[in-house]
Design an enzyme around this catalytic site. Structure first.
Site, short mmCIF file in Angstrom:
data_model
loop_
_atom_site.label_atom_id
_atom_site.label_comp_id
_atom_site.label_asym_id
_atom_site.label_seq_id
_atom_site.Cartn_x
_atom_site.Cartn_y
_atom_site.Cartn_z
N ARG A 55 25.08 25.21 -41.53
CA ARG A 55 24.74 24.01 -40.76
C ARG A 55 26.04 23.47 -40.19
O ARG A 55 27.12 23.95 -40.50
CB ARG A 55 23.94 22.97 -41.58
N GLY A 56 25.93 22.44 -39.35
CA GLY A 56 27.10 21.96 -38.63
C GLY A 56 27.11 22.64 -37.27
O GLY A 56 26.96 23.87 -37.17
N ALA A 57 27.27 21.83 -36.21
CA ALA A 57 27.03 22.33 -34.86
C ALA A 57 27.82 23.60 -34.50
O ALA A 57 27.22 24.61 -34.12
CB ALA A 57 27.29 21.19 -33.87
N ARG A 89 16.83 25.02 -34.56
CA ARG A 89 17.14 23.59 -34.71
C ARG A 89 17.38 23.01 -33.30
O ARG A 89 18.08 23.62 -32.49
CB ARG A 89 18.37 23.38 -35.61
N GLN A 187 25.40 16.25 -47.47
CA GLN A 187 26.48 17.10 -46.93
C GLN A 187 27.86 16.52 -47.25
O GLN A 187 28.83 17.25 -47.35
CB GLN A 187 26.34 17.24 -45.41
N ASP A 228 26.93 16.43 -32.81
CA ASP A 228 25.99 17.53 -32.55
C ASP A 228 25.72 17.69 -31.06
O ASP A 228 25.40 18.78 -30.60
CB ASP A 228 24.69 17.32 -33.32
N ASN A 238 24.88 12.49 -33.84
CA ASN A 238 25.49 13.05 -35.06
C ASN A 238 24.56 12.71 -36.23
O ASN A 238 23.53 12.04 -36.05
CB ASN A 238 26.91 12.50 -35.26
N LYS A 239 24.94 13.15 -37.40
CA LYS A 239 24.10 12.97 -38.59
C LYS A 239 23.57 11.55 -38.72
O LYS A 239 24.28 10.57 -38.48
CB LYS A 239 24.94 13.36 -39.82
#
Ligand code: MRU
Length: 335
Positions: A55-57, A89, A187, A228, A238-239
């Site tokens: 995960r993570g862009a 995603r 995370q 993101d 973002n998150k």
């Protein structure tokens, strides 16, 4: 990134391609277990992205690039692989950026494996540059707050938000990192804290709702988060929870920076309202790991990202320099 597995110190990336297999540090298991997930088919790669093995862009983009190389190697239909990986995603722009680039290169007859390796090296190199520019913003003794994991695990190496932090630490600056736990998937507590331990950076994990408390007490000197997707006007997805941190930082006069490489910018969108926001399973909120924490009868909502309006962002740290959000469109040429 340098990591310690058992008594052994190893230099490794979060994702790599070996003997036709896409290999990933399984980010669902950290920090309890260190395991490598092997994606042997396009279906496996799609699963790994969707279920957040990776995960993570930027790391999602690199994984998709390797997935396209693997599909080519296995003589699969390139368009089918492209569609399967694309439908994993919806929010991180890097996924679509990497897939489009890889599809073009494969259709132009370029070697798919070299193209994917070059993509990974290029993005990681850009993140190291983010580190160099961002490090200059960090002064001796700074206490930096970060949200989610925009670290080496989320890129492959260096991280985006953590690249300046790593550089500052390696240059001998004394720094301290506030790590937001980042419910529901933790995370921050699981992954960013793990990275801070590996790198030997002083830090403390805080509950998501504690950030405002520390900001108001004057214990946070700056905030750096990842992204993101960043739109033409400088809005940032973002998150979930990033927006709140930005508003509270603004209220307390604390600089709020976003760090991201070119793959995260989506200049086809005018503003953040146009960004598709992923909503994940309600179980992620109703349970904490395997333990149900809400009554059986309760339902939940689980948006994975939010949008921070450009007006709350002090600067965007890129591989080409640090820009005001409203300038980023003009100054970040795609190359
Ligand atoms: O749902 P995730 O864990 O993929 O979300 C990750 C983030 O929001 C990160 O901050 C972002 O992708 C930047 S990663 C360098």
């Amino acid at each position: 990134m340098k990591i310690n597995v058992g008594n052994e110190a190893k230099e490794m990336r979060a994702v790599w391609f070996e003997d036709g297999v896409v290999k990933l540090i399984d980010q669902r298991k950290l920090p309890v277990k260190f395991e490598i997930f092997e994606a042997k088919s396009t279906e496996d790669v799609a699963y790994a992205i969707k279920e957040m093995v990776v995960r993570g862009a930027p790391a999602i983009g690199i994984t998709a690039a390797y997935g396209m190389a693997q599909a080519t190697l296995q003589k699969r239909n390139v368009e089918e692989a492209f569609q399967m990986l694309k439908n994993t995603r919806p929010t991180a722009h890097d996924l679509f950026f990497a897939l489009k680039l890889m599809k073009e290169k494969i259709e132009n007859g370029e070697d798919a494996i070299s193209a994917a390796e070059n993509y990974a090296n290029d993005i990681i190199g850009r993140c190291e540059k983010i580190g160099e520019y961002g490090e200059k913003l960090i002064l001796e003794g700074y206490r930096i707050l970060t949200h989610c994991n925009a670290g080496a695990l989320a890129v492959g190496d260096w991280g985006t938000a953590t690249a300046p932090i790593r550089k500052a630490h390696r240059n001998g600056k004394k720094i301290f990192v506030w790590v937001d736990e980042t419910r529901p998937r933790l995370q921050g507590a699981r992954l960013t804290a793990w990275e801070m331990v590996q790198e030997g950076i002083e830090h403390a994990v805080i509950a998501d709702n504690a950030a405002g408390y520390f900001m108001r007490k004057g214990e946070v000197d700056m905030v750096i988060v990842g992204a993101d997707r960043i739109t033409k006007n400088g809005d940032v997805a973002n998150k979930i929870g990033t927006y709140e941190k930005a508003v509270v930082a603004h209220e307390n006069g604390i600089p709020f920076y976003v760090a991201a490489p070119i793959s995260t910018f989506d200049f086809s969108l005018e503003n953040g309202d146009e960004i598709p926001i992923e909503e994940r399973r309600e179980e992620e909120v109703l349970y904490c790991r395997e333990c149900r924490i809400a009554p059986q009868e309760s339902r939940a909502r689980n948006p994975a990202f939010d949008v921070t309006p450009a007006k709350y962002i002090t600067g965007i740290i890129t591989e080409k320099g640090v820009f005001k959000p409203e300038e980023v469109h003009r100054l970040m040429g795609v190359d």
